[in-house]
Design an enzyme around this catalytic site. Structure first.
Site, PDB file in Angstrom:
ATOM      1  N   TYR A 164      -5.662   6.046  -8.578  1.00  0.00           N
ATOM      2  CA  TYR A 164      -7.079   5.168  -7.958  1.00  0.00           C
ATOM      3  C   TYR A 164      -8.017   5.504  -9.060  1.00  0.00           C
ATOM      4  O   TYR A 164      -9.479   4.453  -9.208  1.00  0.00           O
ATOM      5  CB  TYR A 164      -7.246   5.090  -6.551  1.00  0.00           C
ATOM      6  N   CYS A 212       0.888  -1.199   0.096  1.00  0.00           N
ATOM      7  CA  CYS A 212      -0.033   0.148   0.027  1.00  0.00           C
ATOM      8  C   CYS A 212       0.601   1.402   0.029  1.00  0.00           C
ATOM      9  O   CYS A 212       2.082   0.761   1.089  1.00  0.00           O
ATOM     10  CB  CYS A 212      -0.924   0.055   1.382  1.00  0.00           C
TER      11      CYS A 212
HETATM   12  N1  GSH Z   1      -6.408   8.111   3.948  1.00  0.00           N
HETATM   13  C1  GSH Z   1      -6.128   6.701   3.924  1.00  0.00           C
HETATM   14  C2  GSH Z   1      -5.267   6.007   3.288  1.00  0.00           C
HETATM   15  C3  GSH Z   1      -5.505   4.790   2.994  1.00  0.00           C
HETATM   16  C4  GSH Z   1      -5.372   4.178   2.049  1.00  0.00           C
HETATM   17  O1  GSH Z   1      -6.969   4.391   1.210  1.00  0.00           O
HETATM   18  N2  GSH Z   1      -5.107   2.639   1.926  1.00  0.00           N
HETATM   19  C5  GSH Z   1      -6.043   1.608   1.170  1.00  0.00           C
HETATM   20  C6  GSH Z   1      -4.882   0.906   1.110  1.00  0.00           C
HETATM   21  S1  GSH Z   1      -3.559   1.574  -0.341  1.00  0.00           S
HETATM   22  C7  GSH Z   1      -6.653   0.713   2.355  1.00  0.00           C
HETATM   23  O2  GSH Z   1      -6.238   0.159   3.501  1.00  0.00           O
HETATM   24  N3  GSH Z   1      -7.786   0.265   1.908  1.00  0.00           N
HETATM   25  C8  GSH Z   1      -8.550  -0.811   2.014  1.00  0.00           C
HETATM   26  C9  GSH Z   1     -10.163  -0.631   1.360  1.00  0.00           C
HETATM   27  O3  GSH Z   1     -10.691  -0.505   1.087  1.00  0.00           O
HETATM   28  O4  GSH Z   1     -10.420  -1.572   1.419  1.00  0.00           O
HETATM   29  C10 GSH Z   1      -4.318   7.209   4.594  1.00  0.00           C
HETATM   30  O5  GSH Z   1      -3.920   7.958   3.821  1.00  0.00           O
HETATM   31  O6  GSH Z   1      -3.648   7.195   5.208  1.00  0.00           O
END
Ligand code: GSH
Length: 310
Positions: free
Chosen positions: A180, A51
């Protein structure tokens, strides 16, 4: 996992992907005034190396010499509808033996129903999440544990903060999140808009980095690490999987040299697992790659090639 399982807000009707707001926004402080005093061994990061948002917290922890001060556990790169998981093998939760990161969210807020994201900054003392916002976590890591870390490394110098913040905003909207948005678009129009953002921004950033070594000032800052985590994934993943195929990073001389320069800094290459990065994206998003076949290339990507910058 279907596209619907990604959070879609009011923009959904236009087919746009909308990233959810982070729910936990508390702050660890050196003086303890926030209620979360910095201490060695008390706080723990839950990250996925795949990530990009996690990746920058891992890099800042490394560059600040905090490996023995703030612990870390890794989530498995494959994620299904149950959310980020520990596979009990190389990815283990040494603190609680949890199977899923959702346990951390529910321990912090039993009513939590939103998506379970990484990175997470966990407080072992109160048994709850301090923050699940990477932009905040990197700022905390940059200075709050300086009593135990390397205080000479400052990635967010006071005098550069306004410019770093403004570059960050631009890079988030046009690069980090735009790839994304291109990948998770549900209509041609939404995709076209996101694609345009990316390929207007990359030449602009290439020009900027042709004139100056780093994004802000003559020193590496949080703005650079924000951009870099997307650049390092771009040719292997976003170009193909998210249909950002206007050009590759290797086609931009300054961006490519800059990507290699940062990669080659001490401690950085070991934070990059291209195997986990590819595995995560190509196997997790079934709506984009239902057969989960991981592309073998690119063949010509050598982050160790001399960067020639400076
Ligand atoms: N605002 C968060 C965004 C983090 C984020 O979107 N992480 C993604 C992974 S790249 C995630 O965990 N997504 C989980 C999901 O959508 O189920 C940050 O920057 O910490």
């Amino acid at each position: 996992m279907t596209a619907r399982s990604f959070q879609l807000g009011a923009e959904a009707t236009r087919g746009e992907f909308v990233r959810q707001q982070s729910r936990f926004r508390d702050w660890v402080t050196a003086d303890g005034s926030s209620g979360f005093p910095a201490e060695p061994g008390r706080y723990h990061l839950y990250v996925a190396l795949a990530c990009p948002w996690s990746h920058r917290t891992v890099i800042v922890r490394q560059l600040k010499g905090l490996s023995d001060v703030v612990g870390v556990s890794y989530l498995h790169p494959y994620r299904d509808e149950r959310g980020w998981a520990f596979d009990g093998d190389e990815c283990v939760d040494e603190l609680h033996g949890w199977e899923f990161l959702s346990a951390a969210y529910l321990a912090s807020d039993p009513t939590y129903e939103a998506r379970v994201s990484v990175p997470v900054l966990w407080d072992r003392d109160t048994g709850r999440i301090v923050s699940n916002e990477s932009a905040d976590i990197v700022r905390m890591l940059n200075c709050e544990w300086d009593e135990w870390g390397d205080a000479s490394v400052d990635l967010y110098p006071e005098e550069l903060r306004p410019e770093i913040d403004s570059v960050n905003e631009y890079v988030y909207a046009n690069v980090n999140n735009a790839v994304y948005m291109a990948g998770f678009s549900e209509t041609q129009k939404a995709y076209d808009r996101a694609y345009r953002r990316v390929f207007d921004a990359l030449p602009a950033l290439d020009a900027r980095l042709g004139d100056s070594r780093y994004l802000v000032g003559d020193t590496i800052t949080l703005a650079d690490w924000r951009l870099w985590v997307t650049l390092v994934r771009f040719d292997s993943v976003y170009h193909t999987h998210f249909r950002c195929n206007g050009a590759r990073i290797v086609d931009f001389p300054a961006l490519w040299g800059y990507t290699r320069e940062l990669y080659q800094l001490p401690g950085v290459a070991e934070t990059v697992s291209m195997e986990q990065i590819k595995r995560h994206y190509y196997t997790t998003h079934d709506m984009l790659n239902p057969k989960r076949i991981i592309p073998a290339g690119p063949e010509d990507l050598d982050f160790w090639e001399p960067h020639g910058r400076g």
